[in-house]
Design a protein around this motif. Structure first.
Motif, PDB file in Angstrom:
ATOM      1  N   LEU A 379     -80.125  52.887  -3.170  1.00 41.56           N
ATOM      2  CA  LEU A 379     -80.399  52.239  -4.665  1.00 41.56           C
ATOM      3  C   LEU A 379     -81.258  53.148  -5.414  1.00 41.56           C
ATOM      4  O   LEU A 379     -80.789  53.408  -6.509  1.00 41.56           O
ATOM      5  CB  LEU A 379     -81.250  50.970  -4.542  1.00 41.56           C
ATOM      6  N   HIS A 380     -82.281  53.795  -4.995  1.00 44.92           N
ATOM      7  CA  HIS A 380     -83.178  54.572  -5.862  1.00 44.92           C
ATOM      8  C   HIS A 380     -82.411  56.007  -6.088  1.00 44.92           C
ATOM      9  O   HIS A 380     -82.525  56.406  -7.299  1.00 44.92           O
ATOM     10  CB  HIS A 380     -84.424  54.977  -5.088  1.00 44.92           C
ATOM     11  N   SER A 381     -81.722  56.282  -5.211  1.00 45.58           N
ATOM     12  CA  SER A 381     -80.741  57.702  -5.650  1.00 45.58           C
ATOM     13  C   SER A 381     -79.668  57.111  -6.499  1.00 45.58           C
ATOM     14  O   SER A 381     -79.595  58.213  -7.386  1.00 45.58           O
ATOM     15  CB  SER A 381     -80.035  58.144  -4.274  1.00 45.58           C
ATOM     16  N   ALA A 382     -79.170  56.082  -6.367  1.00 48.03           N
ATOM     17  CA  ALA A 382     -78.152  55.808  -7.598  1.00 48.03           C
ATOM     18  C   ALA A 382     -78.613  55.520  -8.745  1.00 48.03           C
ATOM     19  O   ALA A 382     -78.159  56.110 -10.000  1.00 48.03           O
ATOM     20  CB  ALA A 382     -77.456  54.474  -7.275  1.00 48.03           C
ATOM     21  N   LEU A 383     -80.039  54.944  -8.939  1.00 48.72           N
ATOM     22  CA  LEU A 383     -80.623  54.730 -10.256  1.00 48.72           C
ATOM     23  C   LEU A 383     -81.145  56.169 -10.874  1.00 48.72           C
ATOM     24  O   LEU A 383     -81.118  56.390 -12.072  1.00 48.72           O
ATOM     25  CB  LEU A 383     -81.670  53.899  -9.981  1.00 48.72           C
ATOM     26  N   THR A 384     -81.321  57.259  -9.966  1.00 47.82           N
ATOM     27  CA  THR A 384     -81.804  58.348 -10.462  1.00 47.82           C
ATOM     28  C   THR A 384     -80.525  59.134 -11.089  1.00 47.82           C
ATOM     29  O   THR A 384     -80.656  59.671 -11.953  1.00 47.82           O
ATOM     30  CB  THR A 384     -82.758  59.482  -9.356  1.00 47.82           C
ATOM     31  N   ALA A 385     -79.437  58.913 -10.438  1.00 50.30           N
ATOM     32  CA  ALA A 385     -78.152  59.518 -10.976  1.00 50.30           C
ATOM     33  C   ALA A 385     -77.846  58.892 -12.222  1.00 50.30           C
ATOM     34  O   ALA A 385     -77.577  59.719 -13.128  1.00 50.30           O
ATOM     35  CB  ALA A 385     -77.222  59.240  -9.888  1.00 50.30           C
ATOM     36  N   LEU A 386     -77.973  57.641 -12.559  1.00 50.31           N
ATOM     37  CA  LEU A 386     -77.783  57.044 -13.972  1.00 50.31           C
ATOM     38  C   LEU A 386     -78.800  57.544 -14.912  1.00 50.31           C
ATOM     39  O   LEU A 386     -78.227  57.609 -16.182  1.00 50.31           O
ATOM     40  CB  LEU A 386     -77.706  55.630 -13.577  1.00 50.31           C
ATOM     41  N   ALA A 387     -79.818  57.823 -14.288  1.00 47.26           N
ATOM     42  CA  ALA A 387     -81.071  58.514 -15.483  1.00 47.26           C
ATOM     43  C   ALA A 387     -80.612  59.737 -15.866  1.00 47.26           C
ATOM     44  O   ALA A 387     -81.100  60.340 -16.979  1.00 47.26           O
ATOM     45  CB  ALA A 387     -82.354  58.538 -14.727  1.00 47.26           C
ATOM     46  N   ASP A 388     -79.637  60.712 -15.114  1.00 47.72           N
ATOM     47  CA  ASP A 388     -79.236  61.872 -15.690  1.00 47.72           C
ATOM     48  C   ASP A 388     -78.189  61.723 -16.763  1.00 47.72           C
ATOM     49  O   ASP A 388     -78.238  62.487 -17.630  1.00 47.72           O
ATOM     50  CB  ASP A 388     -78.181  62.602 -14.514  1.00 47.72           C
ATOM     51  N   GLN A 389     -77.636  60.402 -16.798  1.00 51.08           N
ATOM     52  CA  GLN A 389     -76.855  60.206 -17.820  1.00 51.08           C
ATOM     53  C   GLN A 389     -77.562  59.348 -19.003  1.00 51.08           C
ATOM     54  O   GLN A 389     -77.094  59.510 -20.168  1.00 51.08           O
ATOM     55  CB  GLN A 389     -75.614  59.025 -17.397  1.00 51.08           C
ATOM     56  N   ASP A 390     -78.767  58.740 -18.561  1.00 48.40           N
ATOM     57  CA  ASP A 390     -79.363  58.152 -19.879  1.00 48.40           C
ATOM     58  C   ASP A 390     -80.881  58.330 -19.318  1.00 48.40           C
ATOM     59  O   ASP A 390     -81.365  57.304 -18.480  1.00 48.40           O
ATOM     60  CB  ASP A 390     -79.112  56.690 -19.805  1.00 48.40           C
ATOM     61  N   PRO A 391     -81.544  59.228 -19.759  1.00 49.59           N
ATOM     62  CA  PRO A 391     -82.970  59.624 -19.341  1.00 49.59           C
ATOM     63  C   PRO A 391     -83.873  58.369 -19.589  1.00 49.59           C
ATOM     64  O   PRO A 391     -84.846  58.421 -19.016  1.00 49.59           O
ATOM     65  CB  PRO A 391     -83.449  60.854 -19.882  1.00 49.59           C
ATOM     66  N   LEU A 392     -83.509  57.725 -20.900  1.00 56.90           N
ATOM     67  CA  LEU A 392     -84.518  56.799 -21.099  1.00 56.90           C
ATOM     68  C   LEU A 392     -84.746  55.412 -20.366  1.00 56.90           C
ATOM     69  O   LEU A 392     -85.499  54.567 -20.603  1.00 56.90           O
ATOM     70  CB  LEU A 392     -84.126  56.403 -22.743  1.00 56.90           C
ATOM     71  N   ILE A 393     -83.912  55.250 -19.236  1.00 54.42           N
ATOM     72  CA  ILE A 393     -83.901  54.252 -18.287  1.00 54.42           C
ATOM     73  C   ILE A 393     -85.412  54.295 -17.530  1.00 54.42           C
ATOM     74  O   ILE A 393     -85.692  53.515 -16.781  1.00 54.42           O
ATOM     75  CB  ILE A 393     -82.615  53.894 -17.448  1.00 54.42           C
ATOM     76  N   GLY A 394     -85.760  55.568 -17.360  1.00 51.10           N
ATOM     77  CA  GLY A 394     -87.161  55.748 -16.827  1.00 51.10           C
ATOM     78  C   GLY A 394     -87.339  55.263 -15.358  1.00 51.10           C
ATOM     79  O   GLY A 394     -88.250  54.407 -15.496  1.00 51.10           O
ATOM     80  N   THR A 395     -86.591  55.678 -14.434  1.00 53.83           N
ATOM     81  CA  THR A 395     -86.690  55.042 -13.213  1.00 53.83           C
ATOM     82  C   THR A 395     -88.161  55.406 -12.603  1.00 53.83           C
ATOM     83  O   THR A 395     -88.660  56.367 -12.739  1.00 53.83           O
ATOM     84  CB  THR A 395     -85.560  55.499 -12.093  1.00 53.83           C
ATOM     85  N   ARG A 396     -88.710  54.358 -11.793  1.00 52.72           N
ATOM     86  CA  ARG A 396     -89.848  54.374 -11.211  1.00 52.72           C
ATOM     87  C   ARG A 396     -89.953  53.825  -9.824  1.00 52.72           C
ATOM     88  O   ARG A 396     -89.548  52.694  -9.974  1.00 52.72           O
ATOM     89  CB  ARG A 396     -91.168  53.847 -12.123  1.00 52.72           C
ATOM     90  N   ALA A 397     -90.210  54.472  -8.929  1.00 52.63           N
ATOM     91  CA  ALA A 397     -90.232  53.815  -7.408  1.00 52.63           C
ATOM     92  C   ALA A 397     -91.523  53.032  -7.276  1.00 52.63           C
ATOM     93  O   ALA A 397     -92.496  53.397  -7.768  1.00 52.63           O
ATOM     94  CB  ALA A 397     -90.231  54.934  -6.435  1.00 52.63           C
ATOM     95  N   LEU A 398     -91.062  51.786  -6.608  1.00 48.67           N
ATOM     96  CA  LEU A 398     -92.299  50.798  -6.491  1.00 48.67           C
ATOM     97  C   LEU A 398     -92.279  50.487  -4.915  1.00 48.67           C
ATOM     98  O   LEU A 398     -91.389  50.713  -4.050  1.00 48.67           O
ATOM     99  CB  LEU A 398     -92.054  49.372  -7.099  1.00 48.67           C
ATOM    100  N   PRO A 399     -93.711  50.099  -4.329  1.00 50.16           N
ATOM    101  CA  PRO A 399     -93.689  49.904  -3.130  1.00 50.16           C
ATOM    102  C   PRO A 399     -92.833  48.712  -2.633  1.00 50.16           C
ATOM    103  O   PRO A 399     -92.800  47.925  -3.297  1.00 50.16           O
ATOM    104  CB  PRO A 399     -95.329  49.250  -3.035  1.00 50.16           C
ATOM    105  N   GLY A 400     -92.537  48.903  -1.539  1.00 54.81           N
ATOM    106  CA  GLY A 400     -91.404  47.869  -0.896  1.00 54.81           C
ATOM    107  C   GLY A 400     -90.106  47.949  -1.158  1.00 54.81           C
ATOM    108  O   GLY A 400     -89.231  47.151  -1.102  1.00 54.81           O
ATOM    109  N   GLY A 401     -89.630  48.910  -1.634  1.00 52.07           N
ATOM    110  CA  GLY A 401     -88.359  49.421  -1.805  1.00 52.07           C
ATOM    111  C   GLY A 401     -87.593  49.154  -3.242  1.00 52.07           C
ATOM    112  O   GLY A 401     -86.453  49.465  -3.383  1.00 52.07           O
TER     113      GLY A 401
END
Length: 658
Positions: A379-401
């Motif tokens: 999931l985190h890898s997929a969201l990071t990939a989406l951030a390449d297309q739209d950097p403003l979604i600003g993914t940030r990993a949180l404790p607990g997955g």
């Protein structure tokens, strides 16, 4: 042997959702022979909406590029999203355009998103044609719509024709001709409103010739001072020939530059293949690029990511050109071989002019968790990939997955969820969205920590920092009061990069912005000190300085426009006031009121849910990110990720230093 340089024109098709933007794109491609059959939005067969989600929902989500030719002019048509949740995608595309076509519906007329788009187009002075679509639909207007355009968009319009049998299936567009004295007078009078020299000629009884008027019209349109208006129907094709003539004669193509100049360009879109490989769309402003070249791309460092990366182009295909043609200034190419490429990356120095996006950052945040706990990493890898297309979604990993994601609205959340499922095979749960606040320093604070040379040291580093308020919109500014070269370059960079990363979580857990951080002290001990010492110590010193300065929390706001029946104004404005909204202006017509103002982003959804009952389902509401404002009362707190530098003992245990 070099291939001849073509004239290239990059244009965007912009509109409020459902104005017929994608249908017009299809018609332009069909009428110029770029495609051999017309696609349909309803059938999901359009050329530019290629994604499964776009076809299923009938809306444009990602920017797409489609080429066609008009004589010796190569036109790259850039189709952009129409929904407000994707306004950042639209603004990114504007930075690579030479001109635009703004689409209105002849029935619905000027809508809220139309006003937002026109404000941006006028600010950028981007040459723009207006196309009034759907003239064959019942309820279509001409004179009244032109009056609305003058009043609500711009007074500097030039109608380029008229419509017979308006509002019926038999509607026919009658283009104006400068050979017609009446039409020539109409164009001259319209241009004279912003041209004192032409006005003086008209007062003196001298009407310019058709050739002179055509030159004046192209000049003022090219400088973003006049807006020719065309009428027609994308579905029937009426008026599209006149629009194509206007594109070729009124919108200035990309300027030619020296091919030997240094290459400069911007990445404005990124696609991912089935195996995860990236294809970047790059607009070149100067110079030339070919396959196998090695290039360095730069990006803003506000998100803490590396400022530049280098790679070799393994594949380069110029849009609308033969396979072997190099990319020259003005052109757009699909480029492969750059695994770290992201939207917004720049090649060479920044281009001249006001091409920097001006959109506000996302105002909503959600936490995404996998349905299956084992999918947390995917999931985190997929969201990071989406951030390449739209950097403003600003993914940030949180404790607990879980992963934090920034958004512009609920439709965007639905699109992200569907994309994770269909393209990445990850089913995710989204927590309810909440507003994204920001912190700004209220005063000045200092702190420092030196190497304890008596053996009680924890870090082989000396760091002193001062935090002070910065100019509005300045972000984070890092300065040095220490002597140049006082620290080795690696140590100095470690401090600066850590300052940016640490300020992602202020005293209340929100990102700190509009501040100046100054390095006031520094020191190291020969081979004992490492960059890790400076990265570890900087958060402790910085947060102490920030606590001494103090911060205030600001809430995100939305500019809104509300159009509603006359007799519902009182109830609607009372509801807005109860939610903390400000009302800037109200203006009435014969059957409706237009209300504009600002509302806290956290309360906008509440009002939208209540609006149908307040206005009998007859209201139109539109909101777009605006400047934030101080949060009244007790500031909301945000959960931290990682150890808190304000708690020294906990932080040192986390680092393993005690």
């Amino acid at each position: 042997m070099r291939t001849p340089q073509h004239r290239t024109l990059n244009i965007g098709i912009l509109a409020h959702v459902d104005a017929g933007k994608t249908s017009l794109t299809e018609r332009l491609l069909f009428d110029t022979g770029a495609i051999d059959r017309l696609g349909s939005v309803d059938a999901g067969s359009t050329r530019t909406d290629t994604g499964e989600l776009e076809r299923r929902r009938g809306i444009t989500i990602r920017t797409a590029v489609a080429p066609f030719t008009l004589g010796d002019l190569r036109v790259n048509l850039i189709d952009t999203p129409g929904h407000s949740d994707f306004i950042a995608e639209v603004e990114r595309a504007l930075g690579v355009l030479d001109g635009a076509v703004l689409v209105l519906s002849a029935v619905e007329g000027v809508q809220a998103q139309t006003r937002v788009l026109m404000k941006t187009l006028r600010r950028l002075r981007l040459p723009t044609l207006v196309f009034v679509n759907k003239t064959d639909r019942a309820g279509a207007r001409e004179a009244g719509l032109l009056a609305d355009v003058r009043h609500r968009l711009t007074p500097h319009i030039v109608p380029m024709g008229t419509v017979r049998d308006l509002g019926t299936p038999a509607a026919r567009t009658v283009p104006g001709s400068l050979a017609d004295p009446d039409f020539r007078d109409l164009v001259a009078e319209a241009l004279a409103e912003g041209d004192d020299a032409l006005l003086a000629d008209l007062v003196a009884g001298h009407v310019p010739t058709a050739r002179e008027l055509a030159t004046r019209l192209a000049d003022r349109t090219g400088r973003g001072l006049a807006y020719p208006v065309f009428f027609g129907s994308a579905l029937s094709g009426q008026g599209v020939d006149a629009l194509l003539d206007g594109i070729a004669s009124l919108l200035p193509p990309a300027p030619a530059t020296d091919r030997n100049a240094g290459a400069t360009g911007t990445v404005f879109a990124v696609e991912r293949g089935t195996c995860g490989e990236k294809t970047a769309y790059l607009r070149l402003f100067a110079g030339e690029l070919s396959e196998r070249e090695r290039i360095t791309l730069r990006r803003p460092e506000a998100d803490g990511t590396p400022g530049e990366h280098t790679g070799r182009i393994t594949g380069l295909k110029v849009v609308g050109a033969p396979a072997a043609e190099p990319l020259t200034a003005g052109g757009i190419a699909r480029i492969r071989g750059l695994p770290r490429v992201r939207v917004g990356d720049r090649l060479g120095p920044e281009p001249h002019g006001d091409t920097e996006p001006h959109f506000a950052p996302p105002s909503l945040e959600t936490v995404v968790r996998p349905v299956r706990p084992d999918d947390a990493a995917r999931l985190h890898s997929a969201l990071t990939a989406l951030a390449d297309q739209d950097p403003l979604i600003g993914t940030r990993a949180l404790p607990g997955g879980g992963t934090s994601v920034l958004l512009y609205g609920e439709v965007q959340k639905e699109i992200v969820a569907a994309t994770l499922s269909t393209e990445f095979g990850v089913d995710a749960l989204f927590e309810p969205s909440r507003a994204v606040y920001r912190e700004r320093p209220t005063g000045t604070g200092e702190a420092y920590e030196e190497i304890d040379r008596h053996g009680g040291h924890v870090f082989w580093a000396t760091v002193g920092l001062r935090v002070a308020p910065g100019a509005p919109g300045s972000g984070t500014v890092f300065r040095r009061d220490t002597e140049l070269g006082a620290l080795p370059l690696a140590f100095d960079r470690a401090v600066e990069e850590t300052v940016t990363r640490t300020l992602a979580q202020g005293l209340h857990g929100w990102q700190v912005t509009d501040c100046v951080v100054t390095l006031t002290r520094s020191g190291f001990v020969g081979p004992m000190s490492t960059a890790a010492d400076f990265r570890s110590l900087t958060p402790l010193v910085l947060m102490r300085a920030l606590a001494a300065a103090g911060t205030r929390v600001y809430e995100p706001c939305l500019d809104y426009e509300l159009e509603l029946p006359l007799d519902t104004l009182s109830a609607a404005t009372a509801a807005l006031a109860a939610l903390g909204a400000e009302i800037r202006d109200t203006s009435g017509g014969t059957d409706s009121w237009l209300v504009t103002g600002v509302i806290p982003a956290a309360r906008a959804a509440d009002f939208e849910r209540r609006l149908p009952a307040l206005a009998r389902g007859e209201a139109t509401w539109w909101a777009t990110p605006a400047a934030d404002r101080p949060h009244p009362g007790e500031p909301p707190a945000r959960a931290r990720t990682g150890a808190d530098p304000l708690n020294r003992a906990e932080y040192l245990r986390h680092l393993g230093r005690v």
